[in-house]
Scaffold this active site. Structure first.
Site, short mmCIF file in Angstrom:
data_model
loop_
_atom_site.label_atom_id
_atom_site.label_comp_id
_atom_site.label_asym_id
_atom_site.label_seq_id
_atom_site.Cartn_x
_atom_site.Cartn_y
_atom_site.Cartn_z
N VAL A 81 0.86 -1.19 0.00
CA VAL A 81 0.00 0.00 0.00
C VAL A 81 0.89 1.24 0.00
O VAL A 81 1.65 1.47 0.95
CB VAL A 81 -0.93 0.01 1.22
N THR A 82 0.82 2.02 -1.06
CA THR A 82 1.62 3.25 -1.15
C THR A 82 0.78 4.35 -1.79
O THR A 82 -0.13 4.09 -2.57
CB THR A 82 2.89 3.07 -2.00
N ARG A 103 -3.28 12.83 1.03
CA ARG A 103 -4.38 13.60 1.60
C ARG A 103 -5.44 13.98 0.56
O ARG A 103 -6.01 15.06 0.59
CB ARG A 103 -3.84 14.86 2.32
N ARG A 104 -5.65 13.05 -0.36
CA ARG A 104 -6.69 13.24 -1.37
C ARG A 104 -7.71 12.09 -1.34
O ARG A 104 -8.50 11.93 -2.26
CB ARG A 104 -6.08 13.37 -2.77
N GLY A 105 -7.63 11.28 -0.28
CA GLY A 105 -8.59 10.20 -0.12
C GLY A 105 -8.30 8.96 -0.93
O GLY A 105 -9.17 8.08 -1.05
N LEU A 106 -7.07 8.83 -1.49
CA LEU A 106 -6.79 7.70 -2.36
C LEU A 106 -6.69 6.39 -1.58
O LEU A 106 -7.21 5.35 -2.02
CB LEU A 106 -5.50 7.95 -3.15
N SER A 131 3.43 -0.87 8.07
CA SER A 131 4.70 -0.15 8.18
C SER A 131 4.60 0.99 9.19
O SER A 131 5.61 1.45 9.71
CB SER A 131 5.11 0.40 6.81
N TYR A 150 -4.13 2.13 10.24
CA TYR A 150 -5.15 1.17 9.85
C TYR A 150 -6.25 0.93 10.87
O TYR A 150 -7.24 0.29 10.55
CB TYR A 150 -4.48 -0.15 9.48
N PHE A 157 4.01 -10.07 4.67
CA PHE A 157 3.48 -9.95 3.31
C PHE A 157 3.22 -8.49 2.98
O PHE A 157 3.29 -7.64 3.84
CB PHE A 157 2.20 -10.79 3.13
#
Length: 429
Positions: A106-107, A114-117, A142, A147, A429
C-alpha cells in the site's frame, strides 16, 4: 471535483514473465519500490518478483492520474498509489482456518497524499471482499497509526532478540531428535512440508508466499541474485523425519561481537524449536545469534539455565486483522471454555456493525444476531485484536478499548477466547 474525476482506478492480475500485461505489472512494482524508498529493482529482481507474485495469484490495484501531466513527472503508466491483495488461509486455532484477504504494498506518492486515495482503495476492496464472503482481512503495517480507522486491530506480535551463545548458553534438558547441517538448494520441498505442519497447528499463521520457499533455497538474495551467504540446518524427529529448519548467515568478521543472523526458523514441534536453538548455540566462534521474528511468548527463555541469555532488542505488532463477517469469523474457531456472550460491535464503515450472541458448547460456537443486552461493547478493531486469543479482553477493557455492560464479562471472554496453543505469525506480506 471528486477523486474519480481526477484519478482512474485499475485492478488487474499480477502478470508473470511471459504473460500479457507484464509491462503494466512491472510499472506497478516499480511504483511500490519507490513508495517504500527502496533501491530500484534490478532486472533479475524484477523478473523474480513478477514470477513469484503471479504464482501467488496477487491482484494489483493502481490509481492513475487523468489528464495531462506536468513536465518531468513519471509517465501515465506509473500509478500514483498502489494496493496489492492475495488470498491465503489464516489459522484460527489447531485444525481450523478461514480464507483471508491479505493486503500488501500500500503506497501513495507523496505529491498525491491527503486526497482520499488510500481510503478509496481500502473501502472498495473491503466491501468487495465482504460481498465475496471473505470473513477476515489481514495486513502487516509499516506504520502503527494508519489502519485502526479502517477497523484493523493488532492480533499478534513479534520480537527482535539477541541471544548470547557463549558459555552461559545451556538448555536445562536436551531436546529429542537430531540436527544436521543442510544444503539450502535442497531445502525448498522440505521447507514447504515443515511449514505446512506449522500452518496447521499455529493460530495466527498464514500460508506462505512463493518467495519464502525460494529464499529458503538460496534462490532469492539481494537484488535477485543467488544468496551465496545462506546456511541451513534441519531438525529430525525420533523417526528421522524433518520437522524443523533454520536458515542463517554470518554477519562477517568485521562485526563485533561475532554474530549469526537467523533468516528463518520454522519448527513443527517444541523439540524441533529447542533443538535448532541448541544447534545455533553450538556454532564455533559465534558469540551472538540475532532473530527479528521471534515470538513474544518464547519457550527458549524458559528452557535455558540462564534466561538472561535472551535479550529483547525491540518488540512490535506483527499481524493486523479486520473482521468482515462477524458470524462466519466467530463460528470458524474453537474456544477454550463453554459459555454465552453477547457482543455489540461498532463499526463506522458498517461492515461488521451489530449485536451477536455467542453460545459455545464443546468448544464450538453458535453465533446469531440478537437484540439482547450486550455483555461487551467494542469496536471492530478491538474485536479483531481479541479474535485469535493473542490479546486479552481484560487488558483491552483496562485500556478503554472494550466496555463491560455486564460485570465479569471481560473475564468470561478471556476464558472463552483463550487459545489452546501459541499465537504467532511467521509470515510477512
Amino acid at each position: 471535483m471528486g477523486t474519480e474525476d481526477v484519478y482512474e482506478s485499475r485492478t488487474f492480475a499480477a502478470a508473470g514473465l511471459a504473460d500479457p500485461g507484464r509491462e503494466e505489472s512491472a510499472a506497478w512494482l516499480h511504483a511500490v519500490v519507490d513508495g517504500f524508498y527502496e533501491k530500484p529493482l534490478t532486472d533479475a529482481a524484477l523478473e523474480k518478483a513478477l514470477e513469484n507474485n503471479a504464482v501467488d495469484g496477487r491482484v494489483y490495484t493502481g490509481i492513475y492520474p487523468r489528464g495531462p501531466l506536468p513536465p518531468g513527472a513519471p509517465g501515465p503508466d506509473v500509478p500514483v498509489a498502489t494496493f496489492g491483495t492475495l488470498r491465503k488461509q489464516l489459522n484460527v486455532g489447531p485444525g481450523r482456518s478461514v480464507e483471508a484477504q491479505l493486503i500488501t504494498a500500500v503506497t501513495v506518492r507523496a505529491s498525491h497524499r491527503r486526497r482520499g486515495l488510500l481510503r478509496r482503495m481500502m473501502l472498495e476492496n473491503l466491501r468487495r471482499c465482504r460481498e465475496d464472503g471473505v470473513a477476515v482481512a489481514a495486513l502487516t503495517a509499516s506504520e502503527g497509526t494508519i489502519y485502526r480507522r479502517f477497523g484493523f486491530g493488532v492480533a499478534t506480535g513479534e520480537r527482535e532478540v539477541t541471544v548470547d551463545v557463549g558459555e552461559r548458553f545451556r538448555l536445562l534438558q536436551r531436546p529429542e531428535g537430531s540436527v544436521e547441517a543442510a544444503v539450502p538448494a535442497l531445502l525448498a520441498p522440505i521447507s514447504r512440508e515443515v511449514f505446512a505442519r506449522v500452518q496447521a497447528t499455529t493460530a495466527g499463521s498464514i500460508d506462505r508466499q512463493e518467495r519464502y520457499y525460494r529464499a529458503a533455497a538460496g534462490q532469492l538474495g539481494e537484488d535477485g541474485a543467488e544468496d551465496t551467504a545462506l546456511r541451513a540446518a534441519l531438525h529430525y524427529d525420533a523417526e528421522g523425519a524433518p520437522d524443523g529448519y533454520v536458515t542463517y548467515s554470518f554477519k562477517g568478521w568485521g562485526h563485533e561481537p561475532e554474530t549469526m543472523e537467523v533468516r528463518d526458523l520454522v519448527a513443527a514441534s517444541p523439540d524441533a524449536y529447542l533443538g535448532l536453538w541448541e544447534f545455533l548455540g553450538s556454532l564455533d566462534l559465534v558469540k551472538e545469534v540475532r532473530w527479528d521474528n521471534a515470538p513474544t511468548d518464547d519457550p527458549l527463555v524458559w528452557a535455558l539455565e540462564d534466561p538472561r541469555c535472551v535479550r529483547t532488542r525491540a518488540e512490535w505488532d506483527m499481524l493486523w486483522l479486520r473482521i468482515l463477517d462477524v458470524e462466519a469469523a466467530l463460528r470458524a474457531r474453537r474456544y477454550g471454555a463453554d459459555g454465552s456472550l453477547v457482543l455489540e460491535v461498532r463499526d463506522p464503515l458498517e461492515l461488521a456493525a451489530g449485536r451477536w450472541r455467542m453460545d459455545v458448547s464443546g468448544g464450538d460456537a453458535v453465533v446469531t444476531p440478537t437484540e439482547d443486552q450486550a455483555d461487551l461493547v467494542l469496536d471492530a478493531s478491538a474485536l479483531a485484536s481479541l479474535y485469535l486469543g493473542g490479546v486479552s479482553p481484560v487488558l483491552l477493557a483496562r485500556a478503554g478499548r472494550v466496555r463491560e455492560s455486564a460485570a465479569g464479562a471481560a473475564e468470561r471472554a478471556l476464558r472463552m477466547f483463550a487459545p489452546t496453543g501459541p499465537v504467532h505469525c511467521l509470515t510477512h506480506f
